[in-house]
Write an enzyme that holds these catalytic residues in place. Structure first.
Site, short mmCIF file in Angstrom:
data_model
loop_
_atom_site.label_atom_id
_atom_site.label_comp_id
_atom_site.label_asym_id
_atom_site.label_seq_id
_atom_site.Cartn_x
_atom_site.Cartn_y
_atom_site.Cartn_z
N ARG A 26 0.82 -1.22 0.00
CA ARG A 26 0.00 0.00 0.00
C ARG A 26 0.85 1.27 0.00
O ARG A 26 0.45 2.30 0.53
CB ARG A 26 -0.98 0.01 1.17
CG ARG A 26 -1.79 -1.27 1.33
CD ARG A 26 -2.66 -1.58 0.14
NE ARG A 26 -3.66 -0.59 -0.12
CZ ARG A 26 -4.88 -0.56 0.43
NH1 ARG A 26 -5.25 -1.51 1.26
NH2 ARG A 26 -5.74 0.38 0.14
N ARG A 30 -1.79 5.71 -0.13
CA ARG A 30 -2.28 5.95 1.21
C ARG A 30 -1.66 7.13 1.94
O ARG A 30 -2.32 7.81 2.69
CB ARG A 30 -2.08 4.70 2.06
CG ARG A 30 -3.30 3.82 2.02
CD ARG A 30 -3.16 2.74 3.03
NE ARG A 30 -4.43 2.08 3.27
CZ ARG A 30 -4.55 0.97 3.97
NH1 ARG A 30 -3.47 0.44 4.50
NH2 ARG A 30 -5.72 0.42 4.15
N ARG A 39 -5.17 12.80 -7.03
CA ARG A 39 -6.50 12.26 -6.75
C ARG A 39 -7.56 13.36 -6.77
O ARG A 39 -8.65 13.19 -7.29
CB ARG A 39 -6.42 11.56 -5.39
CG ARG A 39 -7.68 11.20 -4.70
CD ARG A 39 -8.21 9.86 -5.15
NE ARG A 39 -9.28 9.47 -4.26
CZ ARG A 39 -10.47 10.04 -4.21
NH1 ARG A 39 -10.75 11.04 -5.03
NH2 ARG A 39 -11.38 9.63 -3.35
N ASP A 76 -6.98 -1.58 -7.57
CA ASP A 76 -7.56 -2.14 -6.35
C ASP A 76 -7.91 -3.60 -6.60
O ASP A 76 -8.15 -4.00 -7.75
CB ASP A 76 -8.80 -1.37 -5.90
CG ASP A 76 -9.10 -1.65 -4.43
OD1 ASP A 76 -8.46 -1.02 -3.57
OD2 ASP A 76 -9.92 -2.54 -4.14
N TYR A 153 -15.79 -9.90 0.02
CA TYR A 153 -16.39 -8.60 -0.31
C TYR A 153 -17.64 -8.75 -1.17
O TYR A 153 -18.62 -8.02 -1.01
CB TYR A 153 -15.38 -7.70 -1.03
CG TYR A 153 -14.36 -7.08 -0.09
CD1 TYR A 153 -14.72 -6.02 0.74
CD2 TYR A 153 -13.05 -7.55 -0.03
CE1 TYR A 153 -13.80 -5.45 1.62
CE2 TYR A 153 -12.13 -6.99 0.84
CZ TYR A 153 -12.50 -5.94 1.65
OH TYR A 153 -11.59 -5.38 2.52
O1 CP3 Z 1 -0.16 -1.18 -2.75
C1 CP3 Z 1 -0.44 -0.15 -3.37
O2 CP3 Z 1 -0.08 0.96 -2.98
C2 CP3 Z 1 -1.18 -0.25 -4.70
C3 CP3 Z 1 -2.57 0.06 -4.67
C4 CP3 Z 1 -3.56 -0.75 -3.86
C5 CP3 Z 1 -4.80 -0.19 -3.45
N1 CP3 Z 1 -5.54 -1.18 -2.89
C6 CP3 Z 1 -5.22 1.23 -3.64
C7 CP3 Z 1 -6.27 1.80 -2.78
C8 CP3 Z 1 -3.55 -2.09 -3.47
C9 CP3 Z 1 -2.45 -3.15 -3.60
C10 CP3 Z 1 -4.81 -2.36 -2.86
C11 CP3 Z 1 -5.19 -3.69 -2.35
C12 CP3 Z 1 -6.40 -3.83 -1.54
N2 CP3 Z 1 -7.59 -3.17 -1.65
C13 CP3 Z 1 -6.53 -4.82 -0.52
C14 CP3 Z 1 -5.47 -5.86 -0.15
C15 CP3 Z 1 -4.38 -5.32 0.67
C16 CP3 Z 1 -4.75 -4.97 2.10
O3 CP3 Z 1 -4.49 -3.84 2.49
O4 CP3 Z 1 -5.23 -5.86 2.81
C17 CP3 Z 1 -7.84 -4.68 0.00
C18 CP3 Z 1 -8.43 -5.50 1.12
C19 CP3 Z 1 -8.50 -3.65 -0.72
C20 CP3 Z 1 -9.90 -3.17 -0.58
C21 CP3 Z 1 -9.96 -1.72 -0.27
N3 CP3 Z 1 -9.66 -0.70 -1.15
C22 CP3 Z 1 -10.32 -1.13 0.97
C23 CP3 Z 1 -10.72 -1.89 2.22
C24 CP3 Z 1 -10.24 0.28 0.82
C25 CP3 Z 1 -10.61 1.33 1.84
C26 CP3 Z 1 -9.55 2.18 2.34
C27 CP3 Z 1 -8.10 1.67 2.32
O5 CP3 Z 1 -7.19 2.39 1.92
O6 CP3 Z 1 -7.89 0.52 2.72
C28 CP3 Z 1 -9.76 0.51 -0.51
C29 CP3 Z 1 -9.52 1.83 -1.11
C30 CP3 Z 1 -8.18 2.11 -1.66
N4 CP3 Z 1 -7.45 1.23 -2.41
C31 CP3 Z 1 -7.47 3.33 -1.53
C32 CP3 Z 1 -6.26 3.15 -2.22
C33 CP3 Z 1 -5.17 4.15 -2.43
C34 CP3 Z 1 -7.96 4.59 -0.79
C35 CP3 Z 1 -9.10 5.28 -1.49
C36 CP3 Z 1 -8.81 6.66 -2.04
O7 CP3 Z 1 -7.68 7.03 -2.37
O8 CP3 Z 1 -9.79 7.39 -2.17
#
Ligand code: CP3
Length: 347
Positions: A26, A30, A39, A76, A153
């Protein structure tokens, strides 16, 4: 294009590298204010994911700003259910939301195996742009969610502490659960292959919710499908990160994958012993350790490196970096891995 920094790939091959490679789960999105700036110019997270030029830009930011040894493509895990016919929304400050869920045969019948070239071409497209812009500076990591985590999910419809609806389905409708998991698996294999075809140098499968399953269910409803993915992907090395699956590490030893990710609850020496010498290990500093002061971060990072030893280790956190982590603390972690792991080899 020849990679200038192929530390991760050489580590995965079991070579004795000059230092330990490092990246963070991540890392893109983040924590960096530079991500927020990109964004905020777009209407939503999903639009950013589907705009290859911008997704490529935020993928490369951590390489420039944090000094990590790999870029992970910005996307994602939930793009796969969307391509199967179950769209999601990303609710600001709350997380994913599926307006419709899969709870019955009738729901299931509306789904299809994802057609990557029709419904998921934007991620491979973004990978091509990243590869071009990086000019071989570091490898690019492609990724997907593990079938069980995606299933969780699709059934639950949102994030959850317990994913009780998804787990109930494993008891009440196991045959349908298997059919859905198989459809997710087939979609995921095609998606990962498309990412590799586009230039991903390695891929990672995230089973973020592995840890809420009893051991038998993990083996039957998760690991079995992860194994199918590993068996199908020959084109690039594969990393399996099953958070909380400590009880099944013994079974994971036999997965045809190169690397196993450890979360911060997993004991490093025990994991190494259980997994044997053929696997590279990735991880596993507690993400909360980055809330400490710089000295403490250095101390804990060094202790982690000592525990893993110099080779067959890719330094990372034990889960994704927490959103309110100070970027300077992340840089402290990255720099400590680079400097200390080099010194470990001299002594
Ligand atoms: O690793 C990286 O930086 C690459 C991008 C990436 C995102 N999601 C971007 C994202 C990756 C590898 C993921 C994987 C992901 N997404 C997982 C598996 C890894 C883990 O952390 O367990 C899961 C469970 C998700 C589902 C998901 N997506 C959730 C629960 C959320 C909510 C908030 C958060 O950050 O967890 C997201 C949103 C998300 N995915 C964001 C980002 C940058 C934030 C939303 C935004 O920018 O508005």
């Amino acid at each position: 294009m020849q990679l200038k920094n192929d530390l991760i790939l050489r580590t995965i091959r079991g070579e004795q590298t000059e230092r330990t490679p490092v990246w963070l789960m991540r890392q893109a999105g983040r924590i960096l204010p530079e991500y927020r700036a990109v964004r905020d110019r777009l209407s939503s997270f999903i639009e950013l994911v589907k705009t290859p030029e911008r997704a490529a830009e935020v993928t490369i930011q951590p390489v420039d700003l944090l000094g990590v040894d790999a870029a992970i493509i910005f996307s994602d895990i939930l793009v796969v259910p969307e391509a199967m016919g179950l769209p999601y929304e990303m609710v600001e400050n709350k997380g994913p939301f599926f307006p419709e869920t899969i709870r019955s045969e009738a729901d299931f019948r509306r789904l299809k195996v994802a057609d990557i070239s029709d419904d998921l071409a934007y991620t491979p497209e973004a990978i091509k742009l990243v590869k071009r812009e990086l000019e071989g500076r570091v490898p690019v990591i492609g990724f997907a969610g593990a079938p069980w985590t995606i299933f969780a999910y699709m059934v639950e419809g949102t994030g959850s502490k317990t994913f009780s609806k998804a787990r109930a389905l494993l008891y009440n409708q196991p045959a349908m659960a298997h059919r859905l998991l198989q459809m997710i698996t087939d979609s995921t294999i095609a998606y990962l292959k498309a990412q590799i075809q586009a230039g991903a140098d390695l891929v990672q499968v995230f089973d973020s919710w592995a840890g809420i399953l009893p051991e038998e269910h993990f083996d039957n409803f998760s690991l079995r499908y992860i194994a199918q993915i590993c068996e199908a992907i020959h084109e690039a090395p594969i990393t399996v990160f099953a958070k909380g699956a400590f009880a099944s590490l013994q079974a994971m030893r036999y997965l045809p994958c190169e690397t196993i990710g450890l979360d911060w609850n997993m004991n490093i020496q025990v994991s190494r012993k259980v997994l044997g010498s053929s696997k590279t290990l990735q991880g596993n500093l507690d993400p909360a350790a980055l809330y400490a002061d710089f000295k403490e971060i250095e101390k804990n990072t060094k202790a982690m490196l000592d525990a893993f030893g110099p080779y067959q280790h890719i330094a990372n956190l034990g889960h994704g970096v927490y959103p309110d982590t100070d970027a300077d603390k992340v840089r402290c972690f990255v720099d400590t891995v680079k400097e200390y792991s080099m010194r470990m080899r001299e002594s």
